[in-house]
Design a protein around this motif. Structure first.
Motif, PDB file in Angstrom:
ATOM      1  N   GLY A  40      62.300  40.686  50.839  1.00  9.08           N
ATOM      2  CA  GLY A  40      61.236  40.723  49.850  1.00  9.08           C
ATOM      3  C   GLY A  40      59.969  40.174  50.480  1.00  9.08           C
ATOM      4  N   ALA A  41      58.920  40.943  50.458  1.00 10.66           N
ATOM      5  CA  ALA A  41      57.662  40.520  51.068  1.00 10.66           C
ATOM      6  C   ALA A  41      56.589  40.386  50.009  1.00 10.66           C
ATOM      7  N   LEU A  42      55.822  39.331  50.116  1.00 13.82           N
ATOM      8  CA  LEU A  42      54.684  39.101  49.233  1.00 13.82           C
ATOM      9  C   LEU A  42      53.451  39.015  50.120  1.00 13.82           C
ATOM     10  N   HIS A  43      52.609  40.056  50.047  1.00 15.25           N
ATOM     11  CA  HIS A  43      51.414  40.111  50.886  1.00 15.25           C
ATOM     12  C   HIS A  43      50.337  39.256  50.238  1.00 15.25           C
ATOM     13  N   LEU A  44      49.961  38.175  50.926  1.00 10.93           N
ATOM     14  CA  LEU A  44      49.075  37.199  50.309  1.00 10.93           C
ATOM     15  C   LEU A  44      47.694  37.775  50.015  1.00 10.93           C
ATOM     16  N   GLY A  45      47.169  38.603  50.924  1.00 16.60           N
ATOM     17  CA  GLY A  45      45.866  39.217  50.672  1.00 16.60           C
ATOM     18  C   GLY A  45      45.879  40.095  49.441  1.00 16.60           C
ATOM     19  N   ALA A  46      46.954  40.876  49.270  1.00 14.70           N
ATOM     20  CA  ALA A  46      47.070  41.747  48.097  1.00 14.70           C
ATOM     21  C   ALA A  46      47.228  40.927  46.824  1.00 14.70           C
ATOM     22  N   LEU A  47      47.981  39.838  46.900  1.00 16.56           N
ATOM     23  CA  LEU A  47      48.155  38.986  45.724  1.00 16.56           C
ATOM     24  C   LEU A  47      46.830  38.337  45.331  1.00 16.56           C
ATOM     25  N   ARG A  48      46.077  37.858  46.306  1.00 16.18           N
ATOM     26  CA  ARG A  48      44.757  37.301  46.008  1.00 16.18           C
ATOM     27  C   ARG A  48      43.865  38.359  45.354  1.00 16.18           C
ATOM     28  N   HIS A  49      43.882  39.549  45.941  1.00 19.02           N
ATOM     29  CA  HIS A  49      43.064  40.641  45.393  1.00 19.02           C
ATOM     30  C   HIS A  49      43.397  40.887  43.929  1.00 19.02           C
ATOM     31  N   ASN A  50      44.689  41.004  43.626  1.00 21.74           N
ATOM     32  CA  ASN A  50      45.100  41.293  42.254  1.00 21.74           C
ATOM     33  C   ASN A  50      44.735  40.151  41.307  1.00 21.74           C
ATOM     34  N   ALA A  51      44.971  38.914  41.746  1.00 24.82           N
ATOM     35  CA  ALA A  51      44.687  37.760  40.888  1.00 24.82           C
ATOM     36  C   ALA A  51      43.203  37.689  40.555  1.00 24.82           C
ATOM     37  N   LEU A  52      42.360  37.909  41.531  1.00 25.81           N
ATOM     38  CA  LEU A  52      40.923  37.843  41.295  1.00 25.81           C
ATOM     39  C   LEU A  52      40.410  39.051  40.516  1.00 25.81           C
ATOM     40  N   ASP A  53      40.995  40.212  40.752  1.00 29.22           N
ATOM     41  CA  ASP A  53      40.552  41.391  40.023  1.00 29.22           C
ATOM     42  C   ASP A  53      40.904  41.279  38.547  1.00 29.22           C
ATOM     43  N   MET A  54      42.032  40.659  38.240  1.00 29.52           N
ATOM     44  CA  MET A  54      42.386  40.455  36.835  1.00 29.52           C
ATOM     45  C   MET A  54      41.416  39.492  36.159  1.00 29.52           C
ATOM     46  N   VAL A  55      40.989  38.458  36.876  1.00 31.98           N
ATOM     47  CA  VAL A  55      39.992  37.543  36.321  1.00 31.98           C
ATOM     48  C   VAL A  55      38.681  38.284  36.065  1.00 31.98           C
ATOM     49  N   ARG A  56      38.298  39.138  37.017  1.00 31.69           N
ATOM     50  CA  ARG A  56      37.073  39.936  36.829  1.00 31.69           C
ATOM     51  C   ARG A  56      37.189  40.803  35.594  1.00 31.69           C
ATOM     52  N   ARG A  57      38.317  41.472  35.431  1.00 27.66           N
ATOM     53  CA  ARG A  57      38.497  42.384  34.315  1.00 27.66           C
ATOM     54  C   ARG A  57      38.535  41.643  32.973  1.00 27.66           C
ATOM     55  N   ALA A  58      38.987  40.391  32.968  1.00 26.20           N
ATOM     56  CA  ALA A  58      39.059  39.616  31.730  1.00 26.20           C
ATOM     57  C   ALA A  58      37.705  39.060  31.309  1.00 26.20           C
ATOM     58  N   SER A  59      36.710  39.126  32.182  1.00 24.24           N
ATOM     59  CA  SER A  59      35.316  38.775  31.843  1.00 24.24           C
ATOM     60  C   SER A  59      35.162  37.397  31.215  1.00 24.24           C
ATOM     61  N   GLY A  60      35.837  36.415  31.779  1.00 21.02           N
ATOM     62  CA  GLY A  60      35.675  35.051  31.304  1.00 21.02           C
ATOM     63  C   GLY A  60      36.690  34.601  30.285  1.00 21.02           C
TER      64      GLY A  60
END
Length: 415
Positions: A40-60
Motif C-alpha cells: 500500500g503506497a501513500l504518495h505524500l505530494g498527492a495527499l497534500r494536493h488533495n488536502a489543500l484542494d479540498m480546503v480551497r473548495r470549501a472556501s473557508g
C-alpha cells in the motif's frame, strides 16, 4: 505518528507526478521494490494536493474529516493540524472512543447500539465532553437510558440527523436511506422532545446530500448518465438549501446548536455556500479512490494505491496476479472493482474478474509481464483500502520516508 502534511504554496506544483503515468507508477514501483506485496503506497505530494484542494473548495468552511474514508490514525491527526480541518466524523462509537485519546471533537455519524461503548462514554466525563452521538428517533434515546439512566451518567451530547434526500417528481426518492426526519416540522418536534428528556444535550445537526456529494456528474464513458445526474443535482440542491434552513431554524428554537454539518467530497462548493451550514464533512477526496474520478468540478490525485505481484503466465496472452479481489461496498456493478492503472494496456478477464487469491489479466501488456513484476491498482473507495492493508508506505521524493499503520495494522476493525 510523525506524518507531515503542512504545505505552503500552490498545490498544483506539489510534485504532480501523477499527471504523467509513465513516470509516476514506475517511480512508485522503484521506491517500494524492497517491500513484499501487497504494497500500500501513500504518495505524500498527492495527499497534500488533495488536502489543500479540498480546503480551497470549501472556501473557508471548516472540514470535519470523515474517518471512514481514511482509516489511518496518523493521517487523521496530521490533517487536524492543518488550517481548514476541524473535528472528525467517526463511523462507530467504538472508533470514536479509540480516537478520543488524541482527538477532542468527534461526532459519530450513525446511530449506535453499542451498549458497552455507551456505558464507557456515559461514565467518563472527558469522553462525554468530546463525543457526540447521532440520533433521529426517540427510540435511540430510550436505548441509551436503558444502559444508564439520567442521574447515573454524564449528559450525552446529541446530533440530530435531517434526511437530505430528494423526493423527485416521477423519479421518487433520490439519495440514501438514512434518517426518517425529512420535514422541518419533524425536526423541530424531535428537538423539542429531546429538550424535555433529562440527561441529553442537543448540540448539532447533520444532513448528508448523497445524491449530490456521492454521485459523479461526469462519469467516464456515460454522457447520458452525466447529463441526468447534473439535471438531478441542479434541482435537488436548491430544494435542500431551502428545507434545511427551515429545519435548522425549527431546531434552534429548542437547542443551542454548536454546529450544522452537511455535504461530502463531491459537494464541498455547494454545501459550503449554504448559509445554514457551519461545517462540511469530507474524506473520500483525500485518498482519491477511483469512484471520485467522475466529477466535472474537481479531480482528486491518486494519493493511495496498492501493488500486487505477478506470479504466473497461464498463456502467452495472460498473466496472473496474486490477490486483487478487493471489491468495494455498494451496488454490485463494474465500478466496484479495483482499477488497474499500471502497466497500461491490462484488463481483467471477464469470466473471473478480480479474484480472492488470483486475478488473471490480459491485454497488450500481459505478454510482457513476468513473475515478480508489480501491477498497480486503485481501489474504488478511499477508506476501504485500509481494511486490506496493515500499513501504508509513505512515498515522497522517490523514496519511502516512513511507514504508517492503518486501523487494521493497529489491530482495529470497527465494522
Amino acid at each position: 505518528m510523525s506524518l507531515e502534511l503542512r504545505f505552503t504554496g500552490n498545490p498544483t506544483t506539489d510534485a504532480a507526478s501523477w499527471l504523467t503515468p509513465e513516470r509516476h507508477w514506475p517511480a512508485l514501483t522503484a521506491a517500494t521494490a524492497h517491500l513484499d506485496a501487497p504494497v500500500g503506497a501513500l504518495h505524500l505530494g498527492a495527499l497534500r494536493h488533495n488536502a489543500l484542494d479540498m480546503v480551497r473548495r470549501a472556501s473557508g468552511t471548516p472540514i470535519r474529516i470523515a474517518s471512514k474514508s481514511v482509516r489511518v490514525r496518523s493521517v487523521i491527526e496530521a490533517l487536524l493540524e492543518m488550517p481548514g480541518y476541524r473535528g472528525v466524523l467517526a463511523y462507530t462509537l467504538a472508533e470514536a472512543l479509540w480516537l478520543a485519546d488524541s482527538v477532542d471533537d468527534l461526532v459519530v455519524g450513525y446511530p449506535t447500539a453499542e451498549r458497552g461503548g455507551i456505558q464507557r462514554l456515559a461514565t467518563d466525563p472527558a469522553l462525554a465532553s468530546r463525543i457526540t452521538l447521532m440520533v433521529d428517533s426517540p427510540a435511540q434515546l430510550d436505548l441509551i437510558d436503558s444502559v444508564l439512566p439520567p442521574g447515573r451518567r454524564e449528559p450525552i451530547r446529541l446530533c440530530l440527523e435531517l434526511d437530505a434526500s430528494w423526493d423527485a417528481p416521477v423519479l421518487g426518492h433520490l439519495g440514501v436511506r438514512r434518517s426518517p426526519v425529512h420535514d422541518p416540522a419533524d425536526a423541530g418536534a424531535l428537538a423539542a422532545y429531546i429538550a424535555k428528556r433529562p440527561g441529553f444535550a442537543l448540540v448539532g445537526m447533520m444532513s448528508y446530500e448523497a445524491q449530490i456529494a456521492g454521485v459523479g456528474n461526469q462519469p467516464e464513458g456515460r454522457p447520458i448518465d452525466g447529463a441526468l445526474n447534473r439535471w438531478m443535482q441542479s434541482r435537488s440542491m436548491p430544494e435542500l438549501v431551502e428545507r434545511r434552513a427551515r429545519a435548522v431554524a425549527a431546531v434552534r428554537r429548542h437547542a443551542e446548536l454548536e454546529f450544522v454539518n452537511g455535504g461530502g467530497t463531491g459537494s464541498l462548493e455547494l454545501t459550503s455556500a449554504d448559509p445554514s451550514i457551519t461545517e462540511v464533512a469530507a474524506g473520500s477526496g483525500l485518498f482519491g479512490g477511483h469512484l471520485f474520478d467522475g466529477y466535472a468540478h474537481f479531480t482528486p490525485a491518486p494519493a493511495a494505491a496498492f501493488a500486487l505481484d505477478v506470479v504466473r503466465s497461464p498463456s502467452p496472452a495472460h498473466a496472473t496476479i496474486l490477490g486483487g479481489g478487493w471489491i468495494a461496498s455498494g451496488p454490485p456493478t463494474a465500478d466496484r472493482v479495483p482499477r488497474i492503472v499500471w502497466p497500461e494496456g491490462l484488463s481483467m478477464v471477464a469470466r473471473e474478474s478480480a479474484g480472492e487469491v488470483q486475478t488473471p489479466v490480459t491485454g497488450r501488456a500481459a505478454a510482457r509481464l513476468e513473475a515478480g513484476d508489480r501491477v498497480w491498482f486503485r481501489h474504488t473507495k478511499s477508506g476501504e483500502l485500509s481494511e486490506h492493508l496493515n500499513e501504508f508506505a509513505v512515498v515522497d521524493g522517490g523514496a519511502v520516508v516512513e511507514t504508517i499503520p492503518t486501523y487494521r495494522g493497529e489491530g482495529k476493525a470497527f465494522l
